[in-house]
Motif scaffolding. Structure first.
Motif, PDB file in Angstrom:
ATOM      1  N   ARG A 223       1.246  10.257  22.996  1.00 30.91           N
ATOM      2  CA  ARG A 223       0.157   9.756  23.843  1.00 30.91           C
ATOM      3  C   ARG A 223      -0.657   8.667  23.133  1.00 30.91           C
ATOM      4  N   GLY A 224      -0.312   8.347  21.891  1.00 28.90           N
ATOM      5  CA  GLY A 224      -1.008   7.287  21.161  1.00 28.90           C
ATOM      6  C   GLY A 224      -2.335   7.708  20.571  1.00 28.90           C
ATOM      7  N   LEU A 225      -2.592   9.013  20.514  1.00 28.33           N
ATOM      8  CA  LEU A 225      -3.860   9.501  19.971  1.00 28.33           C
ATOM      9  C   LEU A 225      -3.797   9.713  18.458  1.00 28.33           C
ATOM     10  N   LEU A 226      -2.593   9.845  17.942  1.00 26.41           N
ATOM     11  CA  LEU A 226      -2.363  10.013  16.509  1.00 26.41           C
ATOM     12  C   LEU A 226      -1.464   8.864  16.073  1.00 26.41           C
ATOM     13  N   SER A 227      -1.951   8.052  15.129  1.00 25.66           N
ATOM     14  CA  SER A 227      -1.203   6.866  14.725  1.00 25.66           C
ATOM     15  C   SER A 227      -1.283   6.674  13.213  1.00 25.66           C
ATOM     16  N   ALA A 228      -0.135   6.576  12.581  1.00 26.20           N
ATOM     17  CA  ALA A 228      -0.095   6.340  11.129  1.00 26.20           C
ATOM     18  C   ALA A 228      -0.680   4.968  10.791  1.00 26.20           C
ATOM     19  N   GLN A 229      -0.408   3.971  11.621  1.00 21.55           N
ATOM     20  CA  GLN A 229      -0.926   2.620  11.372  1.00 21.55           C
ATOM     21  C   GLN A 229      -2.448   2.598  11.459  1.00 21.55           C
ATOM     22  N   ARG A 230      -3.001   3.229  12.497  1.00 26.89           N
ATOM     23  CA  ARG A 230      -4.463   3.279  12.633  1.00 26.89           C
ATOM     24  C   ARG A 230      -5.090   4.049  11.488  1.00 26.89           C
ATOM     25  N   PHE A 231      -4.429   5.144  11.059  1.00 23.44           N
ATOM     26  CA  PHE A 231      -4.957   5.910   9.936  1.00 23.44           C
ATOM     27  C   PHE A 231      -5.004   5.036   8.680  1.00 23.44           C
ATOM     28  N   ALA A 232      -3.913   4.329   8.385  1.00 24.21           N
ATOM     29  CA  ALA A 232      -3.869   3.474   7.189  1.00 24.21           C
ATOM     30  C   ALA A 232      -4.941   2.395   7.265  1.00 24.21           C
TER      31      ALA A 232
ATOM     32  N   GLN B  86       1.924  10.665   3.178  1.00 22.55           N
ATOM     33  CA  GLN B  86       3.330  10.528   3.583  1.00 22.55           C
ATOM     34  C   GLN B  86       3.505   9.623   4.803  1.00 22.55           C
ATOM     35  N   LEU B  87       2.929   8.437   4.711  1.00 24.49           N
ATOM     36  CA  LEU B  87       3.051   7.475   5.805  1.00 24.49           C
ATOM     37  C   LEU B  87       4.448   6.876   5.829  1.00 24.49           C
ATOM     38  N   PRO B  88       4.872   6.371   6.978  1.00 20.41           N
ATOM     39  CA  PRO B  88       6.178   5.714   7.044  1.00 20.41           C
ATOM     40  C   PRO B  88       6.249   4.561   6.030  1.00 20.41           C
ATOM     41  N   PRO B  89       7.413   4.324   5.417  1.00 20.16           N
ATOM     42  CA  PRO B  89       7.540   3.316   4.357  1.00 20.16           C
ATOM     43  C   PRO B  89       7.071   1.919   4.762  1.00 20.16           C
ATOM     44  N   ASP B  90       7.342   1.487   5.988  1.00 24.05           N
ATOM     45  CA  ASP B  90       6.946   0.137   6.388  1.00 24.05           C
ATOM     46  C   ASP B  90       5.420  -0.004   6.439  1.00 24.05           C
ATOM     47  N   ILE B  91       4.721   1.023   6.879  1.00 17.34           N
ATOM     48  CA  ILE B  91       3.258   0.978   6.938  1.00 17.34           C
ATOM     49  C   ILE B  91       2.681   0.984   5.527  1.00 17.34           C
ATOM     50  N   ALA B  92       3.236   1.821   4.657  1.00 20.51           N
ATOM     51  CA  ALA B  92       2.758   1.885   3.274  1.00 20.51           C
ATOM     52  C   ALA B  92       3.002   0.559   2.556  1.00 20.51           C
ATOM     53  N   ARG B  93       4.156  -0.059   2.786  1.00 22.63           N
ATOM     54  CA  ARG B  93       4.494  -1.336   2.148  1.00 22.63           C
ATOM     55  C   ARG B  93       3.538  -2.438   2.608  1.00 22.63           C
ATOM     56  N   GLU B  94       3.265  -2.485   3.908  1.00 20.44           N
ATOM     57  CA  GLU B  94       2.356  -3.486   4.465  1.00 20.44           C
ATOM     58  C   GLU B  94       0.940  -3.314   3.899  1.00 20.44           C
ATOM     59  N   ALA B  95       0.491  -2.081   3.798  1.00 23.70           N
ATOM     60  CA  ALA B  95      -0.839  -1.801   3.254  1.00 23.70           C
ATOM     61  C   ALA B  95      -0.916  -2.211   1.782  1.00 23.70           C
ATOM     62  N   ALA B  96       0.116  -1.909   1.027  1.00 24.89           N
ATOM     63  CA  ALA B  96       0.144  -2.256  -0.397  1.00 24.89           C
ATOM     64  C   ALA B  96       0.078  -3.769  -0.589  1.00 24.89           C
ATOM     65  N   GLN B  97       0.789  -4.503   0.237  1.00 21.31           N
ATOM     66  CA  GLN B  97       0.770  -5.966   0.146  1.00 21.31           C
ATOM     67  C   GLN B  97      -0.630  -6.504   0.429  1.00 21.31           C
ATOM     68  N   ALA B  98      -1.262  -5.995   1.458  1.00 18.69           N
ATOM     69  CA  ALA B  98      -2.619  -6.442   1.808  1.00 18.69           C
ATOM     70  C   ALA B  98      -3.593  -6.129   0.674  1.00 18.69           C
ATOM     71  N   LEU B  99      -3.422  -4.992   0.032  1.00 20.09           N
ATOM     72  CA  LEU B  99      -4.310  -4.607  -1.074  1.00 20.09           C
ATOM     73  C   LEU B  99      -4.131  -5.543  -2.265  1.00 20.09           C
ATOM     74  N   ARG B 100      -2.882  -5.852  -2.590  1.00 23.19           N
ATOM     75  CA  ARG B 100      -2.626  -6.740  -3.737  1.00 23.19           C
ATOM     76  C   ARG B 100      -3.213  -8.131  -3.496  1.00 23.19           C
ATOM     77  N   GLU B 101      -3.136  -8.604  -2.253  1.00 26.06           N
ATOM     78  CA  GLU B 101      -3.634  -9.949  -1.939  1.00 26.06           C
ATOM     79  C   GLU B 101      -5.141 -10.069  -2.107  1.00 26.06           C
ATOM     80  N   THR B 102      -5.865  -8.976  -1.939  1.00 27.74           N
ATOM     81  CA  THR B 102      -7.326  -9.037  -1.992  1.00 27.74           C
ATOM     82  C   THR B 102      -7.916  -8.321  -3.211  1.00 27.74           C
ATOM     83  N   GLU B 103      -7.081  -7.881  -4.126  1.00 27.05           N
ATOM     84  CA  GLU B 103      -7.575  -7.047  -5.228  1.00 27.05           C
ATOM     85  C   GLU B 103      -8.605  -7.761  -6.108  1.00 27.05           C
ATOM     86  N   PHE B 104      -8.357  -9.022  -6.470  1.00 27.70           N
ATOM     87  CA  PHE B 104      -9.322  -9.709  -7.334  1.00 27.70           C
ATOM     88  C   PHE B 104     -10.682  -9.824  -6.646  1.00 27.70           C
TER      89      PHE B 104
END
Length: 160
Positions: free
Chosen positions: A59-68, A92-110
């Motif tokens: 039903r779209g009420l629980l979303s791994a992407q929204r949680f991340a 334990q998020l799906p690998p594609d969501i975790a990878r996307e989040a990690a990339q965004a974090l690295r880009e803004t870390e400094f």
């Protein structure tokens, strides 16, 4: 007594699993792992929990992407990529969501480390002890060594 230590009201049944899950989700986004853990004491079986979670996801009420996205929005200003990636991994998020989040974090870390350092210290360390203290602070927050060295050296620092 119910799990929240309040006695049940006469004639009012306790919340269903789906009702409890919706109550948790109304407060903030949760991962599937988190909801499973919170619902476990109230379920008769693991299958019952999985069925409720599957229905909420469908039903779209629980979303791994929204949680991340939500978790990163709440915590990115305070923590580095390593710490946030470890926290996301616990959910334990799906690998594609975790990878996307990690990339965004690295880009803004400094920028995030620098903003935190300015709020906490605001000046380039004058003694080796001060430098070590500032570096430990940033390392404890999960920022990478390279980013910490750049921040403590004063890159991006301008005197007002």
């Amino acid at each position: 007594m119910l799990a929240n230590n309040k006695p049940p009201r006469p004639g009012v049944p306790g919340l269903s699993l789906k009702g409890r899950a919706l109550k948790y989700l109304a407060a903030r986004e949760h991962s599937r792992v988190e909801l499973r853990r919170k619902l476990a004491p109230h379920a008769e079986s693991a299958e019952q929990i999985e069925q409720a979670l599957d229905e909420l996801e469908a039903r779209g009420l629980l979303s791994a992407q929204r949680f991340a996205d939500s978790m990163l929005h709440r915590k990115a200003a305070k923590f580095g990529a390593a710490r946030l990636q470890a926290e996301l991994a616990q959910h334990q998020l799906p690998p594609d969501i975790a990878r996307e989040a990690a990339q965004a974090l690295r880009e803004t870390e400094f920028e995030r480390a620098h903003a935190l350092w300015v709020r906490r210290y605001g000046e380039i360390p004058e003694t080796p002890e001060d430098k070590a203290r500032q570096m430990r602070f940033l390392a404890g927050r999960g920022f990478s060594g390279e980013v910490i060295r750049r921040v403590v050296r004063g890159e991006g620092f301008t005197h007002s």
